[in-house]
Structures are given as structure tokens and as C-alpha cells.
Scaffold this motif. Sequence first.
Motif, PDB file in Angstrom:
ATOM      1  N   VAL A 140     -14.220   7.964  11.787  1.00 45.75           N
ATOM      2  CA  VAL A 140     -15.368   7.204  11.589  1.00 45.75           C
ATOM      3  C   VAL A 140     -16.528   8.000  10.511  1.00 45.75           C
ATOM      4  O   VAL A 140     -17.156   7.285   9.780  1.00 45.75           O
ATOM      5  CB  VAL A 140     -16.201   6.534  12.735  1.00 45.75           C
ATOM      6  N   LEU A 160      -8.482   2.266  15.157  1.00 50.15           N
ATOM      7  CA  LEU A 160      -8.952   3.551  15.958  1.00 50.15           C
ATOM      8  C   LEU A 160      -9.185   3.160  17.207  1.00 50.15           C
ATOM      9  O   LEU A 160      -8.901   4.183  18.233  1.00 50.15           O
ATOM     10  CB  LEU A 160     -10.486   3.817  15.183  1.00 50.15           C
ATOM     11  N   PHE A 161      -9.589   1.975  17.863  1.00 51.36           N
ATOM     12  CA  PHE A 161      -9.689   1.668  19.055  1.00 51.36           C
ATOM     13  C   PHE A 161      -8.316   1.830  19.890  1.00 51.36           C
ATOM     14  O   PHE A 161      -8.274   2.230  20.870  1.00 51.36           O
ATOM     15  CB  PHE A 161     -10.229   0.281  19.255  1.00 51.36           C
ATOM     16  N   TYR A 166     -17.305   0.825  20.399  1.00 52.20           N
ATOM     17  CA  TYR A 166     -16.512   2.097  20.666  1.00 52.20           C
ATOM     18  C   TYR A 166     -16.321   2.852  19.618  1.00 52.20           C
ATOM     19  O   TYR A 166     -16.503   4.223  19.561  1.00 52.20           O
ATOM     20  CB  TYR A 166     -15.107   1.744  20.932  1.00 52.20           C
ATOM     21  N   CYS A 167     -16.279   2.607  18.174  1.00 50.71           N
ATOM     22  CA  CYS A 167     -16.121   3.441  17.088  1.00 50.71           C
ATOM     23  C   CYS A 167     -17.628   3.842  16.531  1.00 50.71           C
ATOM     24  O   CYS A 167     -18.041   4.915  16.208  1.00 50.71           O
ATOM     25  CB  CYS A 167     -15.626   2.697  15.830  1.00 50.71           C
ATOM     26  N   VAL A 203     -11.099   9.584  16.412  1.00 50.68           N
ATOM     27  CA  VAL A 203     -11.849   8.778  16.152  1.00 50.68           C
ATOM     28  C   VAL A 203     -13.276   9.191  15.403  1.00 50.68           C
ATOM     29  O   VAL A 203     -13.874   8.544  14.494  1.00 50.68           O
ATOM     30  CB  VAL A 203     -12.215   7.667  17.362  1.00 50.68           C
ATOM     31  N   LYS A 204     -13.709  10.037  16.335  1.00 47.95           N
ATOM     32  CA  LYS A 204     -15.049  10.724  15.709  1.00 47.95           C
ATOM     33  C   LYS A 204     -14.884  11.426  14.429  1.00 47.95           C
ATOM     34  O   LYS A 204     -15.770  11.164  13.313  1.00 47.95           O
ATOM     35  CB  LYS A 204     -15.611  11.813  16.576  1.00 47.95           C
ATOM     36  N   CYS A 206     -20.339   7.365  15.199  1.00 51.75           N
ATOM     37  CA  CYS A 206     -20.985   7.383  13.642  1.00 51.75           C
ATOM     38  C   CYS A 206     -22.121   8.460  13.531  1.00 51.75           C
ATOM     39  O   CYS A 206     -23.171   8.280  14.306  1.00 51.75           O
ATOM     40  CB  CYS A 206     -21.080   6.047  13.012  1.00 51.75           C
ATOM     41  N   PHE A 250     -11.944  -0.517  12.596  1.00 52.10           N
ATOM     42  CA  PHE A 250     -12.392  -0.191  14.107  1.00 52.10           C
ATOM     43  C   PHE A 250     -11.321  -0.396  15.091  1.00 52.10           C
ATOM     44  O   PHE A 250     -11.012   0.345  16.084  1.00 52.10           O
ATOM     45  CB  PHE A 250     -13.674  -0.779  14.182  1.00 52.10           C
TER      46      PHE A 250
END
Length: 983
Positions: free
Chosen positions: A570, A557-558, A591-592, A566-567, A596, A554
Motif C-alpha cells: 500500500v 491485498l485483503f 484493513y489496507c 500489505v504494508k 498507509c 485493497f
Amino acid sequence: MAASFFSDFGLMWYLEELKKEEFRKFKEYLKQMTLHLELKQIPWTEVKKASREELANLLIKHYEEQQAWNITLRIFQKMDRKDLCVKVMRERRGYTQTYQAHAKQKFSRLWSSKSVTEIHLYFREEVKQEECEHLDHLFAPTETGKQPRTVVIQGPQGIGKTTLLMKLLMAWSDNKIFRDRFLYTFYFCCRELRELPATSLADLISREWPDPAAPITEIVSQPERLLFVIDSFEELQGGLNEPDSALCHDVMEKRPVQVLLSSLLRRKMLPEASLLVAVQPVCPKALRDRVAISEIYEPRGFNESDRLVYFCCFFKDPKRALEAFNLVRESEQLFSICQIPLLCWILCTSLKQEMQKGKDLTVTCQSTTSVYSSFIFNVFTPEGAEGPTPQSQRQLKALCSLAAEGMWTDTFEFREDDLRRNGVVDADIPALLGTKVLLKYGERESSYVFLHACVQEFCAALFYLLKSHLDHPHPAVRCVQELLVAHFEKTRRAHWIFLGCFLTGLLNKQEQRKLDAFFGFQLSQEIKQQLHQCLKSLGEHGDPQGQVDALAIFYCLFEMQDPAFVKQAVNLLHKADFHIIDNADLVVSAYCLKYCSSLRKLSFSVQNVFQKEDEHSSASDYSLVCWHHICSVLTTSGHLTELQVQDSTLSESTFVTWCNQLRHPSCRLQRLGGQLFEVLFYQPDLKYLSFTLTKLSRDDVRSLCDALNYPSGNVKELALVNCFLSPVDCEVLAFLLTNNKKLTYLNVSCNHLDTGLPLLCEALCNPDAVLVYLMLAYCHLSEQCCEYISEMLLHNKSVRYLDLGANVLKDEGLKTLCEALKHPDCRLDSLCLVKCFITAAGCEDLASALISNQSLKILQIGCNEIGDMGVKLLCGALMHPDCRLEVLGWVLPSSCACCKDLASVLTSSKTLQQLNLTLNALDYAGVVVLCEALRHPECALQVLGLRKTDFDEETQALLMAEEERNPNLTITDDCDAITRVEI
């Protein structure tokens, strides 16, 4: 004698040397002597009841220091305590005062010496009051004596460990701390000492003394009043690895420095001395394994007010300082790194550089990577120039190559040949030192380090945007894929903190523009594809060993700040397991998780984020927004069926958000664990609920049971292990068992239920009871409780699995249970009696029950003192044709006779399929006997529980050969798998 001697070192130290009877006599002598000398009398009532510390204070209060000391010394002489008189006379020579004056001058100079952060310009050199009190307390003498203590100051690089030591030593030299404890404090920096040739502790002390003739004999004559301060212990290669025989006892003996310090830490030399050790977090395992640590203290670095002060002093202009501070305050990640003074300096420097160029600071504060990239690219761009020169480009590339080599080889100190191998020529070194990115290390001219480990990590990550690992001169440098996997693992390299985050952060479009502007090219697209492939592989193959840290993913990706990627990323993951310990973790995970939609299993804990709310405090609005994003995964992920919230401290408002999501019709949760409200049971798909390790109040238990009885609820399994239940709670649990027709599994182990058990048993005597599994391990049950359990077994038709382990049932309780087991109406299939204080006498009743009972298939009876006779009795029952036992777990006495009895069972029993002996310490001869039985054609055993790694090579070979010979036999140390049988 110096006039300040008495107050400097305190009378209490000497009074502590007196035994109880001697201390009483001291008071009597004090009364007589003050009368004889016609001095002002201290009220006898006060003297008589005074403790050692109180009496010392009374003497100081009523007499001048010189006079008080003269009285004390005369009393010691009258008591014939020559040893105390000798110690005092030594101190009166003034050695301590001489050394204190030298120490004060030395550490004041070190404190104000030039450093990158120039912290001495902004903050006073005194130890903070709370730090002073805490450290002083750590080494305060106790009423039971003056035991030596080993205190570890642990913290990351740059947090202020050495600064704290400097301030502490200056405070000692000013008599502000340890005034009644230590005559001398000696500071040893491992970074400076590790290159010394063989030396002695006396030599190390002499190095700290103001003149060559250090009074070693005097100094070590009272080792209990010495404090050795050991800084940067992690720099000592191989410290603490020496065998005891290699350590030394003599302070005059010359040995390698690591041996001397190891001898001190392991109490082989001057065992009465106290130790204060500063170390980075990567080292304490070695310390804990080999050293008796009294306490670990973790400096907190800059608190919020410290950070504001530093910003104001650094920027000079209050307006600019507040602008920068407020921007940083809005970012949990950036504000968090400002806790470390050196990283705070890097951040401030980066923002100041951007201010001077008229750039938008909000862009720089977008991510941690952005701050470091701005810092690095600016210091390698000549002042006033539009861009870098070819020379500065080459120098930075060479530095990045050096950094990558260091990360893969766990190297943080570099010699000149390391620099040359990576392309840094001698002529480059002055320029690199001028950037402050590279620093000279210690007192050696040819040794260099990066400004901070984070800077080295950033440069190492930057290397992969500029070159392939195949182009690196060192073979240890691996590819991006291996870097990412290593970073995502929980057992990652101890020194890798931000490496993966910087690598992914540099893939951000804004960072790519910076790279293009500085170098004219970068390899971002290739790395992004490799990251995608790495996450895809993790999603497809899962994480059976639980080695992947979802929070590490995470954070990476952040740092990218690329919602589209990111979408996509995850949703390659099907399982997430992580711990939220601060607001930065909360922001990153939220954020992540809000993206999901494919997650199937989520497990996490929340600590130090949401405190209990009251009228004066509440969680911040932003934190609650983040929490909402985390909770939303319950409805956005159509595949999430299992959720575990561990050891969490949540507030009322966070519970409300949580529960609203669980009540949403799109929530598909089936298994839930953690701290939850009754409204969760509006969720019809929820079948498994665990409150393990959650402290439940009486109202909590009542609300829980009411919710479980809600008509639409479908919970089948409930775990209330170690929930602080009491006998009073058994009333509502009994009501639940009577009315709920869906609950088939109840685990209330590790709760104090003794007198409440009759209520549970009475409820289960109901002919409509449906409970199948009842776990009552370690519930403080006695032999009297067995009467109620036996009654329940005779009337209940549903309970098939009963765990009574770790209760004091004794032979008397077992006898009562066996009466029920022998009854034809008893339907029990599985019984656990591990550690129930059963002896051979109880085995007679149990053996009879095994023959009579036609239902019992699983028995666990390990950790009971049944002896050889008990084994013989049980084995006799197991060989009886009427015994139906299929799974047996126990601990045998370590005798050959027992193995022969058991071997007879293996060759005779037609039903025994699984035997768990994992807790047994069998020898080679015992294993040979068992293997002979396993080869018997009548042996029906399919699973044997043994820890093969506990045996020598010969025995392991024997067991492996037996497995190869018999394809139907499995020998395993998985105890759970052995006894997990469907009932």
C-alpha cells in the motif's frame, strides 16, 4: 362460463375500457337494470361516487359472480359496446383456465426439479409478500389506461432471478397476482431458445401451450393483456443489435429467435404487450440503449433469516448449523456472498467437508479464497483418501486451463472440443460432472458450464499457480501482470469479479500449504513479485485518467492476509479513489488504509454503512473500529495533503472520530472536500474546502461560517455548490465576507440566492474585502440583481473574476452591468455571461464596455441568442485598438457571415490569445475561413477550442495541417484549459 371467471379476471379491466361519459352511462344503466330485474339495490350514493375499481368491488360484494357478470354483459350490449362483448365471449370459452392449469403444473415441476442447492426442500414456492406486492404493482393498470410496461429483473448469477420468475408464474396461475391484468403469461428461456432454427412468435407460444392447437388468434387478439417473461436474456448472442428494418411485425412470420425477441422488446411486434426480462448486470447497457425500460427490479437473494434457515436445513444438526453460521456471520465478506443461494451452498458444502474431517472452521473462514480452495480440493480428493490421485490432479489442472481460457475469451459455455483442447478427455467428463464443479448446460449433451462464474474465476486463478501462461494452448491467455492491471482498472472486463482476489488469496501461506499438499508445487513467489512490480508501476506513473480502482487493489491485498506484504504494497500507492457501498467494502478499505504512510491524495464516498444514529440504533462497534482505521490515515500518512469525501452518509460518532484525527498536530491536510464539522478548522494547513452536493441546514451554514472566522483558520477557497442554500443564508455568508481576511475564492453556484444577493454585494462593497473569485452561476438571479452587482463592482477593489452564468439577466441587466464595466474604477478581469438570455440588443452595450474597459481580459458569452448582428457588434469591439480582451468563449450562429466577422477579429486583434468555439457546429466552409485567418501574419491567437472529432475527415485533416504549420497554435477540446488564465 367457469364459475371463477369473474373473480379471476376482474370487472375493472372492462370498466377501464369505458370513456368518462360511457362510465357515467354504465352507472345509470346499472341502476335501471337492477330495478327492472328486481335485484337488491346498491346504494346510489355509493355507485355515483365510485371509481372503476370501487364499482367492480361493489358488484362483486352485492351479487354472485355469475349474476354480476350477466348484468355487466347486458349493459355492454345495451351500450352497443360489441367489442367488449366479443372479448368477454372469447374468455368465457375457458382458454385461460386451461392454460393456467398447464402453467401451474409445468412451473411447479420446474420449481421442484433437482438443483444443486435443492432450495425447494427448504423454502416454500410462494412469492414473498413484499415481492408479490411490488411486482403486482409494477404491472397494475393505471387510471390513464393500460400502458404496456417493460420491467427488468437484474442481478448476478445465482441471486435467484429464475427462481423468482418460477414463483411469480406459479402465483399468476393461482390468481394471486396480475389477476386483473393478464390473461396469459408466456415464459421464454433464451438459453433453451437460442439454438432453435428460424421460428415465429406463434410457434414459441405454441411450445408453451398444453396441446398442439394453440388458439393463436384468440391469444393475440388482446395484446394488452399478454405478459411475455424472457429469462437469461444475456444468453441471446447479438440480441437488440438488429437494425429496425430487420425487425418483424407479424406473429406468424418465421425469423431467428433473437430477431423475434428483439422485435418484442423494441415494440415492433405486439407493442401493447408487457414484458418482464431477467438479465445479469453485464447486459443492461444494451437494454437501456435500445429498449424503453419502465423499471429495474433487483432481487435481494437470501436475507439474514433466509441464510439462517438454509444453514439449519443444510447441516441438519442445529449445533453444527449455528457454529458454522456464527463463524460466517463474523466475516462481512463471507456473509455477503451468502446472499446468493448458489454461493451459500458452496460455502456450506465447504464447511461441512471440513467439519467431517475434524478441521478448525475458523481457518477455513479466514478468507473467501480459503472457502473456495477447500471446496475444490475436497471434491477432487476421493472419499476416504488422504490426498488426490494422479488422475484427479490431472483433471483439476485441465479444468483450470479451461477456466483461464474462458476468462480471457469471455466464454462461460464450453463445447467438447474446448474441453479436449485443455486436456479434458471424454473419459474425464463423468468424473467432473460428479464433482458438480462442471455441469451440463441446457438440453444440449455436448455443452458444459462451471457451477458458477466464481468457481470458474477461482479455477482460472489457480491455473497461474500451476503453469505459465506461455504453456496454455490458447493465445488469448495473457500473463499475470496483464491480468492484475486489467483487474485493477475501473473499466475492467465485465465478467471479472473475483479473479484478481483469488489469485492474490492463493499467495497466502495457508493456501500455499494446501497447494503443496494437493499438487506438490506452486508458483507463489513469482506471482508475489509480479504483484509488487505492478503496484510499484502504478505508484510511480500515477493514474492521470482515474482508471485505477483502489478498492479492487485493497480487496486483493485483503485476501492475502499478509500484513507485512500489505504494508509494503500500500505504500507504493500515492493516490486512492474508491466507493464504500457496504460493510464488506468498509472492512477491506480499513484493513489496507491502516498501513498507509505514503498516501498523498485520498478520495472516497461512504453509502449504506453508517445510518443516522438515534436512541434506538447506532453503528456497530466493529464498523466504528474500521472507520477509525480509515480516519487514522490522516495522521499516519505524513504526505496526505488532499482529501475528498463524496456523497457520504455518516453518523455522529463517525464524525467525532474524523474530526479528532483532523485536529491532530501531525495532520498535514491542505485540501479538503465533503461533509465536515467546524472543528476541522483547527487544522491550520487546510486551505481548500468543498461542500459541493452536500445538503446544508441553516445551522450547518452558520456553524461553517463561524468556523471559517476562527483566528487559526487558513481556508482560502470555499465551494458551496448545490448545497440547498437559500436567501436567508446570505446573511451569515455576508458576515463571513466582511470579517474573514483570508478567503479569496467563493463558489455558491446552483443555489437559490436571488433576494439574498444584496447582502453579499453590500459586504463586498467594504473597502477591506479580499475576495477575488466570486461564482454565482445558476443562482436564480434576475435583471434587478445586476444593480447590486454593478454597485459592488464600482466600490470593490478585490473581485477580479465574476461568474453570472445561467441567470436570467437579459439585455436590461446587461445594460446595468456594462455601465459599471465602463467606469474607470471597475477592476474586473474576467466575466462569465453564459446562458444569460442576452440578445443582439444587449451586445451593443457590451461592445461599448469592451472598448472602454482596460481591465477585462476574459469573457465567456456562449449560449445566448445574439444572432448575426450581435456577432458583428462584438467583433467590431474586439477589433478596436482599445479592447484588451485576451480570452473569449462563445457560440456563433451557424452562418458564413459570422465566421468572416470572426476571421477579421483574428487578423486585427493584438491581444486575443485564446478562443473557445467548442460548442459551435461549424461546417467545412466556416473552418476554411478561420484557417485562412490563422495563417495571417498579424494573427496572435495561441489556443483555439474546437472538438476535432465532431468534424468529418476532410475538416479534421485541415485542422491538423494548420497545427503542424503553426507550432505556436494549439487546437484542443479541453474547454477548461482554454479559459484557465491566472488573474
